[in-house]
Design a protein around this motif. Structure first.
Motif, PDB file in Angstrom:
ATOM      1  N   GLU A   6       4.909 126.298 -55.579  1.00  0.00           N
ATOM      2  CA  GLU A   6       4.998 127.855 -55.223  1.00  0.00           C
ATOM      3  C   GLU A   6       4.678 128.174 -56.726  1.00  0.00           C
ATOM      4  O   GLU A   6       5.216 127.327 -57.916  1.00  0.00           O
ATOM      5  N   GLU A  10       6.236 133.850 -60.716  1.00  0.00           N
ATOM      6  CA  GLU A  10       6.745 134.415 -59.679  1.00  0.00           C
ATOM      7  C   GLU A  10       8.460 133.835 -59.103  1.00  0.00           C
ATOM      8  O   GLU A  10       9.098 134.799 -59.596  1.00  0.00           O
ATOM      9  N   TRP A 145       9.865 127.586 -49.554  1.00  0.00           N
ATOM     10  CA  TRP A 145       9.911 129.084 -50.233  1.00  0.00           C
ATOM     11  C   TRP A 145       8.617 129.340 -49.018  1.00  0.00           C
ATOM     12  O   TRP A 145       7.859 128.878 -48.705  1.00  0.00           O
ATOM     13  N   TYR A 147       6.827 133.268 -48.724  1.00  0.00           N
ATOM     14  CA  TYR A 147       6.795 134.785 -49.496  1.00  0.00           C
ATOM     15  C   TYR A 147       7.341 135.681 -48.196  1.00  0.00           C
ATOM     16  O   TYR A 147       7.052 135.729 -47.012  1.00  0.00           O
ATOM     17  N   ARG A 165       1.057 129.289 -47.629  1.00  0.00           N
ATOM     18  CA  ARG A 165       2.653 129.493 -49.178  1.00  0.00           C
ATOM     19  C   ARG A 165       3.562 128.554 -49.241  1.00  0.00           C
ATOM     20  O   ARG A 165       4.241 130.038 -49.596  1.00  0.00           O
TER      21      ARG A 165
ATOM     22  N   ASN B 113      10.781 136.910 -54.712  1.00  0.00           N
ATOM     23  CA  ASN B 113       9.784 136.655 -53.984  1.00  0.00           C
ATOM     24  C   ASN B 113       9.405 135.710 -54.591  1.00  0.00           C
ATOM     25  O   ASN B 113       9.180 135.617 -55.383  1.00  0.00           O
ATOM     26  N   PRO B 114       9.301 134.350 -54.057  1.00  0.00           N
ATOM     27  CA  PRO B 114       9.604 134.080 -52.404  1.00  0.00           C
ATOM     28  C   PRO B 114      10.546 134.454 -52.010  1.00  0.00           C
ATOM     29  O   PRO B 114      11.545 133.975 -53.055  1.00  0.00           O
TER      30      PRO B 114
END
Lengths: 172, 172
Positions: A6, A10, A145, A147, A165, B113-114
DNA sequence: AAGATAAGTTTCTAGTTGCAACTTAAAACC
DNA sequence: GGTTTTAAGTTGCAACTAGAAACTTATCTT
C-alpha cells in the motif's frame, strides 16, 4: 490475493499522527490515566503521578486546549480548579487499557494489582482485541488494507475477487 | 457500593509506565506502525516515516533491545539489515489500532483511507472496545478496580456484597 | 492578621532532537 | 579491476525541551 504494497504516503494520513500529537508522550498519558482514576486537581495530579510542577501545568493546558480535559474553577473554593475528562478523553479508555494490558504482559511481567473488573459480575475484563464485523477476534494475519471506495457493505456482494490494491499487514 | 479511592501509589505499578518506557514516544510509535506495514530496512523507514537518520538509528536499537523488533543481517545482500516485529511487537497491534481509531474519530476528523478490513469478508473491522468475560461491551461506567486477592472466578460466588476496596473509574 | 493552601510562573541546568556531513562495508556498473 | 552507488550507520553542533527548585498570586483557615 494481491500482496501489493500500500502507498505509505497515504497511510500517513491515518489517525495515528493526530493521536500522537496530543497524547503521544509519557506525561500526557500518565495525566489522562490519573484523570481516569478520579484525580481532579493540580496538587493531586502532582503528588499522584510524580511529575514536575511546570510540566504538569504545561500538559494540563495542552490537554485542555485539545479538548481531552475540561478546566473548570471550583465555586466552593475559588483557589481550586477542576480538571475532568471530556467525552473525547473518556473515549480514549480502550486505547489506554490496550496499552496497559500490553505493558502488563510484556514489560512489567507482574500482573498488576488492583485489577480492572466488570462492575456487574466482578470478573476481570478480557484482553482488548481486534474484531471483525461478525465479532470474530482477528490477528494481524487476518487483516488487510482496502480503499474506502472499494469497501462493500454487509449486504452488498461484489463477488469473490478481492480488490487489487490490498495488502496484508504485519506479514511475516 | 463503596466508592473508596484506590491507592494510586499501587496503581503506579500497572503496565502503563512499562509500556510507555518502550513506546511512549512519537517516533517509536511511527516506527512500529511502519513495521506493521511491511517496512523492513533502514533506508525504507527513513523515507517512509520522515525521521532523522540518527533518531531512527537510536529508535531501532532501542526497539530491538526491548525485544519489539528483531535485527537480522540479510545473507543475500550483506549491506542490508532486516528489522522485523517479534511476537511482542506484533502483540502491540490492538493498542496501535485503538489509538489510530481514536485519532481518526477525534483528531483528524477525516475517516482514513485505506481502511483496515477483515481479509475473509473485506468488511471494516469494528472499533476496539473493552469487553467483560461474557463479551459485553463495557464503558468506563461499567468498570471498577478490585484487588487480585478478592477476584472471584467464573464459577465461585462470594455473594452479592462487593468488596470494600473498589472504586469506579472515570466517574463523572 | 498570620499562616497555609492551590495553582500556577520563572529560572537555570542538563539532556534530547534534528539537520548535515562523514564513515565503512558491500554491491553494481563499466 | 577500478569507480560509483547503496545501505546502515556515526559524529558534530545549534535549537529546543525536560526537570528541579524557588518564586508569585489569590484565596481560604484560624
Amino acid at each position: 490475493m494481491g500482496k501489493l504494497r500500500e502507498p505509505l504516503s497515504e497511510i500517513a494520513q491515518c489517525g495515528l499522527p493526530g493521536a500522537l500529537e496530543v497524547i503521544g508522550e509519557r506525561w500526557s498519558f500518565m495525566t489522562i490515566r490519573a484523570a481516569f482514576n478520579g484525580v481532579r486537581h493540580f496538587e493531586e495530579f502532582l503528588t499522584e503521578i510524580g511529575i514536575a510542577r511546570n510540566i504538569l501545568a504545561n500538559r494540563l493546558t495542552r490537554l485542555t486546549e485539545s479538548g481531552i480535559l475540561q478546566r473548570k474553577p471550583c465555586p466552593e473554593d475559588r483557589r481550586k480548579v477542576e480538571y475532568r475528562l471530556t467525552e473525547k478523553g473518556l473515549d480514549f479508555l480502550p486505547a489506554m487499557i490496550a496499552m496497559r494490558q500490553w505493558g502488563e504482559k510484556w514489560a512489567t511481567g507482574t500482573p498488576s494489582n488492583p485489577v480492572l473488573v466488570d462492575e456487574r459480575d466482578s470478573l476481570p475484563i478480557k484482553r482488548v482485541t481486534i474484531r471483525g464485523h461478525d465479532d470474530r477476534v482477528l490477528s494481524h494475519m487476518d487483516l488487510c488494507w482496502i480503499y474506502a471506495a472499494e469497501i462493500r457493505t454487509k449486504d452488498s456482494d461484489l463477488g469473490d475477487d478481492l480488490p487489487g490494491r490490498v495488502r496484508k499487514i504485519g506479514s511475516n
